[in-house]
Design an enzyme around this catalytic site. Structure first.
Site, short mmCIF file in Angstrom:
data_model
loop_
_atom_site.label_atom_id
_atom_site.label_comp_id
_atom_site.label_asym_id
_atom_site.label_seq_id
_atom_site.Cartn_x
_atom_site.Cartn_y
_atom_site.Cartn_z
N HIS A 77 -8.32 -4.56 -0.38
CA HIS A 77 -6.95 -4.09 -0.35
C HIS A 77 -5.84 -4.91 0.35
O HIS A 77 -4.90 -4.86 -0.33
CB HIS A 77 -7.13 -2.64 0.45
CG HIS A 77 -5.98 -1.87 0.45
ND1 HIS A 77 -5.01 -1.49 -0.87
CD2 HIS A 77 -5.15 -0.96 1.06
CE1 HIS A 77 -4.26 -0.67 -0.55
NE2 HIS A 77 -4.24 -0.39 0.54
N SER B 86 0.71 -1.23 0.29
CA SER B 86 -0.02 0.03 -0.05
C SER B 86 0.84 0.97 0.02
O SER B 86 1.67 1.67 -0.87
CB SER B 86 -1.02 -0.04 1.17
OG SER B 86 -1.89 1.08 1.18
N ASP C 46 -0.62 -3.75 -4.25
CA ASP C 46 -1.75 -2.77 -4.19
C ASP C 46 -1.33 -1.29 -3.57
O ASP C 46 -1.76 -0.98 -2.73
CB ASP C 46 -2.90 -3.32 -3.44
CG ASP C 46 -4.35 -2.67 -3.86
OD1 ASP C 46 -4.14 -2.49 -5.30
OD2 ASP C 46 -5.08 -2.52 -3.08
#
Length: 456
Positions: free
Chosen positions: A257, A163, A187
């Site tokens: 996510h 992330s 991601d």
């Protein structure tokens, strides 16, 4: 852009901030555990580096940044993987840290360094955490430059960022002029980076090789392509098994996510194999237009995960590749995929969707190609991708139904001159065929598959 000398100085200054010497006892150094009160008050950046090797997989050792030689477990002749977490709105340690440390150590003899910047990432104000990514990147840049001075090779360093950590890894790579061996982005975060220039986010120039996995592009993840290869699980959005309504609570917001981490962990396990099919779009992939992987011969289609060596040269030559795959909702996530080729011969043009069941004894698994309407007309070849949630070792029977939506009037017949099933992830399995089948629209027909070199 600051000079390399200035970057090193800034990095070492920040690394030393709040640093305590690690004792020589047997106590382990654990990831910083905070709570919501810290997040409400806000935290200031403080970066810790926890070292794991095959000799201390269950007991992290905090590295003394100023004297690398004082850490006997840190062998700079070995490759080094840095694991960099992202935004931590609750302050709790990531639940996957121990898993990724053990699985990385199974790949090869590595230094695994967990980057603990929980103080900084744990803020209710996401924008504060975003600001800290630049400071943390200078921090780690200085440390890696110190590693290089002590004999480490930049090409042997692999940054794995989750992330917000993916962009942090990109900033480190940019600081080091793209000489880092590899960056893996799981991601990469979307908020505050959607309109960013390549210099302001992860991009392919940040390392010698960059691979990215997308699972939540319509929410917390970043849209687009940002590596030498970008993998898109289920098109990069809406992962199977994740809640669809806000009533599921926290999981509704984070499930898609977080799936990037769990898919990557699964790929590190040698029993889990997730094949990516290079294609221009997910819809083209689902329609069976991208199943050959001619550009990667003699290797097969690229696999998500740690070892991309067989495909690396081709991917670097192609510069940017998009690869798509579908998953199930649970471990081991992999679907069993078949390329299905049909030659139809029917008098009237019909449109419909295809339902296919594979049977093995009393067990069966079904694939539905209901994302598109297929065209069935006289002497036409049709190809589709059939993906099954379960893998059956021996298929004894296949049943099919072509649904046209025709609920009134006569049922028209659709004649299949030939149908062939090619297993995509199991190339050693024989192809299954059947010849000259008469089907009636909306009615299921069952048949026994035959070797493709035989006829009835």
């Amino acid at each position: 852009m600051p000079s390399s000398r200035l970057l090193a100085l800034l990095g070492l200054l920040m690394l030393c901030k709040g640093q305590e010497e690690t004792g020589s006892g047997e106590s382990c150094d654990n990831f910083t555990d905070l709570n919501l009160s810290h997040c409400f008050m806000g935290t200031s950046l403080y970066v810790r580096l926890l070292l794991y090797t095959r000799s201390n997989l269950d007991c992290g050792r905090e590295i003394n940044h100023r004297r690398l030689a004082s850490q006997p477990l840190l062998n700079l002749s070995r490759p080094t993987a840095f694991v960099i977490h992202g935004y931590r709105p609750t302050g709790a340690p990531p639940i996957w840290i121990n898993h990724i440390v053990h699985l990385l150590a199974e790949q090869e003899d590595l230094n695994v360094i967990v980057v603990d910047w929980n103080k900084g990432a744990a803020n209710l104000n996401y924008f504060t955490a975003v600001t800290y990514t630049r400071e943390a990147a200078y921090n780690l840049t200085g440390f890696i430059m110190k590693m290089e001075e002590e004999g480490a090779s930049l090409s042997s360093i692999h940054l794995i960022g989750v992330s917000l950590g993916a962009h942090l890894a990109g900033f480190i790579g940019a600081n080091l002029k793209g000489k880092i061996g590899r960056i893996t982005g799981l991601d990469p975060a979307g908020p505050m980076f959607t309109s960013a220039t390549p210099e302001e986010r992860l991009d392919p120039t940040d390392a010698m090789f960059v691979d990215v996995l997308h699972t939540d592009m319509d929410s917390f993840g970043l849209r687009g392509a940002h590596g030498h290869i970008d993998f898109y699980a289920n098109g990069g959005v809406d992962q199977p098994g994740c809640p669809k309504t806000i009533f599921a609570g926290k999981s509704y917001f984070v499930c898609d996510h977080q799936r990037s981490v769990f898919l990557y962990l699964c790929s590190l396990n040698r029993t889990c194999s997730l094949t990516g099919y290079p294609c221009s779009s997910y819809s083209d992939f689902l329609e069976g237009r991208c199943l050959q992987c001619e550009a990667f011969r003699p290797a097969s289609c690229p696999l998500l995960g740690y070892d991309l060596g067989p495909w690396r040269e081709t991917l670097l030559r192609l510069r940017q590749t998009k690869a798509f795959f579908s998953t199930t909702a649970t471990l081991p996530y992999r679907k069993m995929s078949y390329r299905v080729d049909m030659v139809t011969w029917n008098q009237y043009l019909r449109w419909g969707v295809v339902y296919i069941r594979l049977h093995s004894g009393r067990n069966f698994t079904e694939a539905r190609t209901d994302h598109q309407l297929l065209r069935f007309e006289q002497y036409t070849s049709t190809r589709l991708l059939a993906q099954f949630d379960e893998e059956l070792q021996h298929v004894h029977k296949i049943s099919m139904r072509i649904s046209t939506g025709n609920v009134i009037g006569p049922r028209y017949k659709i004649r299949l001159l030939r149908i062939r099933f090619t297993p995509l992830e199991r190339p050693l399995r024989p192809l299954m065929c059947r010849f000259d089948i008469i089907m009636e629209e909306n009615m299921e027909v069952a048949f026994r598959p035959l070797p493709c070199n035989s006829r009835l």
